[in-house]
Design a protein around this motif. Structure first.
Motif, short mmCIF file in Angstrom:
data_model
loop_
_atom_site.label_atom_id
_atom_site.label_comp_id
_atom_site.label_asym_id
_atom_site.label_seq_id
_atom_site.Cartn_x
_atom_site.Cartn_y
_atom_site.Cartn_z
N ARG A 130 -3.63 -4.79 76.41
CA ARG A 130 -2.36 -5.21 77.01
C ARG A 130 -1.20 -4.91 76.07
O ARG A 130 -1.28 -5.15 74.88
CB ARG A 130 -2.38 -6.70 77.32
CG ARG A 130 -1.06 -7.16 77.95
CD ARG A 130 -1.11 -8.54 78.49
NE ARG A 130 -0.89 -9.51 77.43
CZ ARG A 130 -1.24 -10.79 77.52
NH1 ARG A 130 -1.86 -11.24 78.60
NH2 ARG A 130 -1.01 -11.61 76.54
N SER A 144 1.67 -3.98 80.55
CA SER A 144 0.84 -2.89 81.05
C SER A 144 -0.50 -2.92 80.33
O SER A 144 -0.63 -3.47 79.24
CB SER A 144 1.53 -1.53 80.87
OG SER A 144 1.70 -1.25 79.50
N TRP A 145 -1.51 -2.34 80.98
CA TRP A 145 -2.87 -2.28 80.46
C TRP A 145 -3.45 -0.91 80.71
O TRP A 145 -3.06 -0.22 81.66
CB TRP A 145 -3.79 -3.27 81.19
CG TRP A 145 -3.55 -4.70 80.96
CD1 TRP A 145 -4.21 -5.51 80.07
CD2 TRP A 145 -2.64 -5.56 81.64
NE1 TRP A 145 -3.75 -6.81 80.16
CE2 TRP A 145 -2.78 -6.86 81.12
CE3 TRP A 145 -1.69 -5.35 82.64
CZ2 TRP A 145 -2.03 -7.94 81.56
CZ3 TRP A 145 -0.94 -6.42 83.09
CH2 TRP A 145 -1.11 -7.70 82.53
N ARG A 146 -4.45 -0.57 79.94
CA ARG A 146 -5.26 0.61 80.23
C ARG A 146 -6.41 0.15 81.12
O ARG A 146 -6.96 -0.93 80.92
CB ARG A 146 -5.79 1.22 78.94
CG ARG A 146 -4.68 1.89 78.12
CD ARG A 146 -5.18 2.47 76.81
NE ARG A 146 -6.45 3.15 76.90
CZ ARG A 146 -6.63 4.47 77.11
NH1 ARG A 146 -5.58 5.23 77.29
NH2 ARG A 146 -7.84 5.00 77.13
N ASP A 153 -5.46 5.92 82.76
CA ASP A 153 -4.65 5.28 83.79
C ASP A 153 -4.07 3.98 83.25
O ASP A 153 -4.70 3.26 82.47
CB ASP A 153 -5.48 4.97 85.03
CG ASP A 153 -5.84 6.23 85.80
OD1 ASP A 153 -5.08 7.21 85.73
OD2 ASP A 153 -6.87 6.23 86.47
N THR A 154 -2.85 3.68 83.68
CA THR A 154 -2.16 2.48 83.25
C THR A 154 -1.85 1.61 84.45
O THR A 154 -1.40 2.09 85.48
CB THR A 154 -0.84 2.86 82.54
OG1 THR A 154 -1.13 3.70 81.44
CG2 THR A 154 -0.11 1.63 82.05
N ASP A 156 0.43 -1.61 85.65
CA ASP A 156 1.64 -2.32 85.26
C ASP A 156 1.78 -3.60 86.05
O ASP A 156 1.43 -3.66 87.24
CB ASP A 156 2.88 -1.44 85.50
CG ASP A 156 2.90 -0.24 84.59
OD1 ASP A 156 2.86 -0.42 83.37
OD2 ASP A 156 2.95 0.90 85.11
#
Length: 178
Positions: A130, A144-146, A153-154, A156
């Motif tokens: 995060r 945002s996170w992976r 890809d992210t 949000d």
């Protein structure tokens, strides 16, 4: 006797306030997990899932002809109404070649907890790393996170702490046909 009556009324008022402040955080994450997280490659796939979950679109249905050709340019939008009240919406924009369009898929809801949502995203959507983002308003939280396995890809998130406590979860990806 009057004290018990007043206490009972106070308890009813508190219960009503809790019901009025319903937390739709889990609902938002669940809807996102079913609609956007599977990374649908075609607008008709999004439409089919969203409709099965109770979303209604003001636009016409997505046809096979709309998804054919060298390029796709389709925006699908729908809203979720429960008990006569709009509690959520979703949109998915597909643009580019029909064998791998760029896709932006977003689900929103009202009545979402700014404190609960990030943990639910991490647990339910298997999001990692995060990154909290700065906001110009202390009542607005951004992060945002992976997601995925090395895909880059992210995911949000945007959530407001103030009423109506609106939040959104969004992902962008390339929609490869499987």
């Amino acid at each position: 006797m009057i004290r018990f009556a007043v206490a009972g009324l106070a308890m009813l008022a508190c219960a009503g306030a809790v019901a009025a402040e319903e937390d739709n955080s889990a609902l938002l994450v669940d809807l996102f997990a079913k609609i956007c997280a599977p990374k649908p490659a075609l607008p008709s796939q999004v439409e089919r899932v969203a409709t099965s979950l109770g979303f209604v679109s003001d636009g016409g249905p997505i046809t096979a002809e709309m998804e054919r050709g060298p390029k796709i340019d389709i925006l699908y939008m729908a809203k979720l109404i429960r008990r006569g009240e709009r509690i959520g919406s979703m949109s998915a924009y597909f643009a580019g070649p029909d064998d791998g369009p760029s896709v932006t898929c977003t689900v929103t809801a009202t009545g979402v907890s700014a404190d609960a949502l990030p943990g639910l995203i991490e647990k339910s959507l298997k999001a990692r790393e995060r990154a909290d983002k700065p906001s110009n308003d202390e009542n607005h939280r951004l992060a945002s996170w992976r997601v995925g396995t090395g895909s880059g890809d992210t995911l949000d998130m945007s959530v407001w702490r103030t009423s109506p406590r609106r939040a959104s979860i969004s992902i962008g990806y390339v929609g490869y046909k499987r």
